[in-house]
Scaffold this motif. Structure first.
Motif, short mmCIF file in Angstrom:
data_model
loop_
_atom_site.label_atom_id
_atom_site.label_comp_id
_atom_site.label_asym_id
_atom_site.label_seq_id
_atom_site.Cartn_x
_atom_site.Cartn_y
_atom_site.Cartn_z
N SER A 147 1.64 -2.04 60.18
CA SER A 147 2.05 -3.00 59.15
C SER A 147 3.28 -2.52 58.37
O SER A 147 3.74 -3.23 57.47
N ASP A 148 3.80 -1.33 58.71
CA ASP A 148 4.97 -0.76 58.03
C ASP A 148 4.79 -0.70 56.51
O ASP A 148 5.66 -1.11 55.74
N LYS A 149 3.63 -0.17 56.10
CA LYS A 149 3.32 -0.04 54.67
C LYS A 149 2.94 1.39 54.35
O LYS A 149 2.19 2.03 55.08
N ILE A 150 3.45 1.86 53.22
CA ILE A 150 3.01 3.12 52.63
C ILE A 150 2.25 2.75 51.37
O ILE A 150 2.76 2.01 50.52
N ILE A 151 1.02 3.27 51.26
CA ILE A 151 0.19 3.00 50.09
C ILE A 151 -0.09 4.34 49.39
O ILE A 151 -0.52 5.29 50.04
N VAL A 152 0.17 4.37 48.11
CA VAL A 152 -0.03 5.59 47.31
C VAL A 152 -1.04 5.28 46.21
O VAL A 152 -0.87 4.30 45.48
N THR A 153 -2.06 6.14 46.11
CA THR A 153 -3.06 6.01 45.05
C THR A 153 -3.23 7.34 44.32
O THR A 153 -2.99 8.40 44.88
N ASN A 154 -3.63 7.27 43.08
CA ASN A 154 -3.77 8.44 42.23
C ASN A 154 -5.00 9.26 42.58
O ASN A 154 -6.06 8.71 42.86
N LEU A 155 -4.85 10.59 42.59
CA LEU A 155 -5.98 11.51 42.74
C LEU A 155 -6.25 12.25 41.43
O LEU A 155 -7.40 12.40 41.03
N ASP A 156 -5.20 12.77 40.79
CA ASP A 156 -5.38 13.58 39.60
C ASP A 156 -4.07 13.63 38.83
O ASP A 156 -3.01 13.31 39.36
N GLY A 157 -4.15 14.05 37.59
CA GLY A 157 -2.97 14.17 36.75
C GLY A 157 -3.05 13.25 35.55
O GLY A 157 -4.13 12.80 35.17
N PRO A 158 -1.90 12.92 34.96
CA PRO A 158 -1.89 12.14 33.72
C PRO A 158 -2.11 10.64 33.92
O PRO A 158 -2.15 9.90 32.94
#
Length: 147
Positions: free
Chosen positions: A76-87
């Motif tokens: 699908s030519d998609k990059i998905i980024v989700t939060n793991l840790d940090g602010p």
């Protein structure tokens, strides 16, 4: 929460732009406020690349590290980024790539919220300015590398 969508035509091939976006270890070379990028636990299959990554952003001693999970869905030519840790309390970031006549149409979506409500309020005021500055840095990097 702060969210936005940007759409741009970038003068390079889709594969080149995907490779550049996934190479977070090089972000300090061109992304404003990015001090360091690291990749951990990288896995690749025929249709998926996944890894966890840390980005240290800020200036000098005033910096934060954001840990995220990154997945590139080749079909699908998609990059998905989700939060793991940090602010960040919440992060969803989607890059969608579509090649058009040796150029790439990039659609970028981001939705996030900081854990600190005071910083979150400050960030909302300068969000679009910062986002446009970062988007311009990616475009200029792609032109420099691939044009």
């Amino acid at each position: 929460m702060s969210s936005a969508t940007l759409k741009k035509i970038i003068p390079c091939k889709k594969e080149q732009l995907v490779e550049m976006v996934l190479d977070i270890e090089k972000y300090p070379e061109f992304v404003p406020w990015c001090i360091e990028g690291k990749v951990f636990d990288k896995n690749e299959s025929s249709d998926l690349i996944t890894f966890n990554g840390d980005l240290k952003v800020g200036k000098s001693i005033l910096n934060e590290t954001f840990s995220s999970h990154v997945s590139y869905h080749k079909e699908s030519d998609k990059i998905i980024v989700t939060n793991l840790d940090g602010p960040l309390k919440h992060l969803k970031n989607v890059w969608h790539f579509k090649e058009i006549n040796n150029n790439t149409q990039l659609e970028f979506y981001i939705d996030f919220e900081l854990k600190n409500p005071i910083l979150n309020g400050i960030m909302k005021k300068s969000f679009m300015l910062g986002l446009n500055k970062i988007a311009k840095a990616f475009e200029e990097r792609a032109i420099k590398l691939y044009k």
